[in-house]
Design an enzyme around this catalytic site. Structure first.
Site, PDB file in Angstrom:
ATOM      1  N   LYS A  95      -3.397  -2.777  17.116  1.00 26.10           N
ATOM      2  CA  LYS A  95      -4.716  -2.117  17.207  1.00 26.10           C
ATOM      3  C   LYS A  95      -5.826  -2.978  16.589  1.00 26.10           C
ATOM      4  O   LYS A  95      -7.002  -2.750  16.851  1.00 26.10           O
ATOM      5  CB  LYS A  95      -4.693  -0.711  16.616  1.00 26.10           C
ATOM      6  CG  LYS A  95      -4.660  -0.602  15.119  1.00 26.10           C
ATOM      7  CD  LYS A  95      -4.868   0.855  14.694  1.00 26.10           C
ATOM      8  CE  LYS A  95      -4.833   0.999  13.188  1.00 26.10           C
ATOM      9  NZ  LYS A  95      -5.031   2.375  12.743  1.00 26.10           N
ATOM     10  N   ARG A 147     -11.410   8.981  14.741  1.00 25.63           N
ATOM     11  CA  ARG A 147     -10.831  10.143  14.056  1.00 25.63           C
ATOM     12  C   ARG A 147     -11.913  11.170  13.718  1.00 25.63           C
ATOM     13  O   ARG A 147     -11.754  12.364  13.974  1.00 25.63           O
ATOM     14  CB  ARG A 147     -10.120   9.699  12.768  1.00 25.63           C
ATOM     15  CG  ARG A 147      -8.832   8.931  13.013  1.00 25.63           C
ATOM     16  CD  ARG A 147      -8.283   8.299  11.732  1.00 25.63           C
ATOM     17  NE  ARG A 147      -7.065   7.537  12.012  1.00 25.63           N
ATOM     18  CZ  ARG A 147      -6.666   6.481  11.314  1.00 25.63           C
ATOM     19  NH1 ARG A 147      -7.382   6.055  10.289  1.00 25.63           N
ATOM     20  NH2 ARG A 147      -5.555   5.842  11.640  1.00 25.63           N
ATOM     21  N   ARG A 164     -12.663   3.343   2.420  1.00 30.63           N
ATOM     22  CA  ARG A 164     -12.168   2.018   2.794  1.00 30.63           C
ATOM     23  C   ARG A 164     -11.093   1.561   1.828  1.00 30.63           C
ATOM     24  O   ARG A 164     -10.863   2.152   0.790  1.00 30.63           O
ATOM     25  CB  ARG A 164     -13.321   0.990   2.775  1.00 30.63           C
ATOM     26  CG  ARG A 164     -14.217   0.952   4.016  1.00 30.63           C
ATOM     27  CD  ARG A 164     -13.544   0.463   5.277  1.00 30.63           C
ATOM     28  NE  ARG A 164     -12.636  -0.662   5.092  1.00 30.63           N
ATOM     29  CZ  ARG A 164     -12.991  -1.932   4.998  1.00 30.63           C
ATOM     30  NH1 ARG A 164     -14.250  -2.266   5.035  1.00 30.63           N
ATOM     31  NH2 ARG A 164     -12.095  -2.876   4.863  1.00 30.63           N
ATOM     32  N   CYS A 258     -14.209  -1.096  17.606  1.00 23.50           N
ATOM     33  CA  CYS A 258     -14.107  -0.089  16.544  1.00 23.50           C
ATOM     34  C   CYS A 258     -15.482   0.479  16.196  1.00 23.50           C
ATOM     35  O   CYS A 258     -15.619   1.304  15.308  1.00 23.50           O
ATOM     36  CB  CYS A 258     -13.365  -0.617  15.327  1.00 23.50           C
ATOM     37  SG  CYS A 258     -14.241  -1.836  14.383  1.00 23.50           S
TER      38      CYS A 258
END
Length: 358
Positions: A95, A147, A164, A258
């Site tokens: 990914k 998400r 993070r 992303c």
């Protein structure tokens, strides 16, 4: 590596050590070790050496990934080492790999996928609860736009904030402070780390579909190194390869990364490949979701000759039917085109602009 390598019988005689590049994080090392163990089993005579390094994504820990705007956050330094012949192959989470690789590189192996779904990890004080039963305005930690968009849509009583750091750091932030009621992490990473006991809830596709390639490991090599390509190709897991080719083709066609919320769900059942794909606005209020399927049964039994030019969304899998791979890639493109015809580009453009303005 010498030309004596025989993939069929594991009788591999080498005149040099194969160097394997990896990120320094604990999870990256565990993932790389799992690949090294498989290669050792297949080629007991080959010397394997691990070279660990830090990437941009490992160094910038105070900014959401989607804000950094760099497509190869966790891969660039590793690819530079590959280009300079400092390593011979690199192990990634698939990914993290952009759908278009730099010229001269290819994914030579996609290993059997771990559970690709996302998991809920609760703060110890919330044990026994689910996302649904958490109190109003509970704060959920995730730095993934994908998400957050889906969960905002499905659990409007919750709030979402960026978090993070590597897995260890994020779990520490959850446990040692009261900032988050729960955090969302990939189930695959937690399982590989041996932290399955921290998983309170696995999110099914009705709650949160996963990221393209999530749960699969990829081995990236120099496309011209036919012997290394042949050596690692035995690690390919056919169903995972076909699912991930479809997912990557879908994402590439949408021009996603992303910095936009794109999610997928795939399954191979009775020679049929099913792909569900969706795009979301940042708050999840606007979305498009469709499912398509195709047969991946192969009429051709001949496998392709090793040819580094035959790549599908950055993957070279000469030991898997080319016809099946083409069908998987076409499925991803067709599904993306269907969503684009319904307005996906507009949703993603607004999402990208909103993210830039955050």
């Amino acid at each position: 590596m010498s030309g004596e390598a025989s993939v069929k019988d594991g009788n591999c005689k080498v005149s040099r050590v194969i160097r394997i590049g990896t990120r320094k994080s604990q999870l990256a090392r565990i993932q790389t070790d799992s690949v090294v163990d498989k290669l050792k089993e297949l080629y007991p005579d080959v010397g394997l050496e691990i070279v660990a390094m830090s990437t941009i994504g490992d160094k910038i820990l105070d900014t959401a990934l989607s804000k950094i705007g760099e497509k190869s956050l966790f891969t660039k330094e590793l690819e530079n080492a590959l280009e300079r012949n400092e390593v011979d192959l690199v192990v990634h989470s698939l990914k993290d790999l952009p759908t278009t690789l730099p010229p001269g590189f290819t994914v030579g192996a996609v290993l059997k996928r771990e559970n690709p779904h996302d998991a809920v990890v609760l703060h110890p004080k919330n044990m026994g609860k689910t996302l649904e039963t958490l109190p109003e305005n509970s704060v959920i930690g995730t730095s993934s736009l994908r998400r957050a968009a889906q969960l905002k849509k499905n659990f409007p009583h919750l709030e979402f904030k960026d978090i993070r750091g590597n897995l260890n750091t994020r779990l520490k932030k959850l446990d040692e402070k009261d900032d988050f009621a729960a955090i969302i992490l990939a189930a695959a990473g937690l399982r590989r780390m041996g932290w399955e006991n921290r998983i309170s809830q696995i999110l099914g596709p009705e709650d949160c579909m996963y990221a393209v390639g999530q749960g699969a490991l990829a081995v990236e090599v120099r496309a011209r190194d036919a012997d290394i390509l042949e050596m690692v190709s035995v690690l390919h897991h056919p169903d995972t390869v076909l699912r991930c080719i479809a997912e990557r083709a879908f994402l590439r066609r949408l021009e996603g990364g992303c910095s936009v919320p794109v999610a997928v769900n795939t399954e191979v059942k009775d020679s049929q490949l099913y792909l569900t794909g969706a795009v979301y606005s940042l708050d999840g209020s606007d979305s498009l979701k469709e499912t398509m399927q195709t047969s991946v049964a192969a009429a051709d039994t001949a496998v392709e000759e090793v040819d580094e030019l035959v790549q599908r969304v950055g993957v070279t899998a000469n030991n898997i039917s080319g016809e099946s791979q083409d069908k998987a890639e076409r499925l991803g493109v067709d599904l993306a085109d269907l969503l684009l015809s319904k307005g996906a580009k507009e949703i993603l453009t607004v999402a990208r602009q909103s993210n830039d303005a955050r």
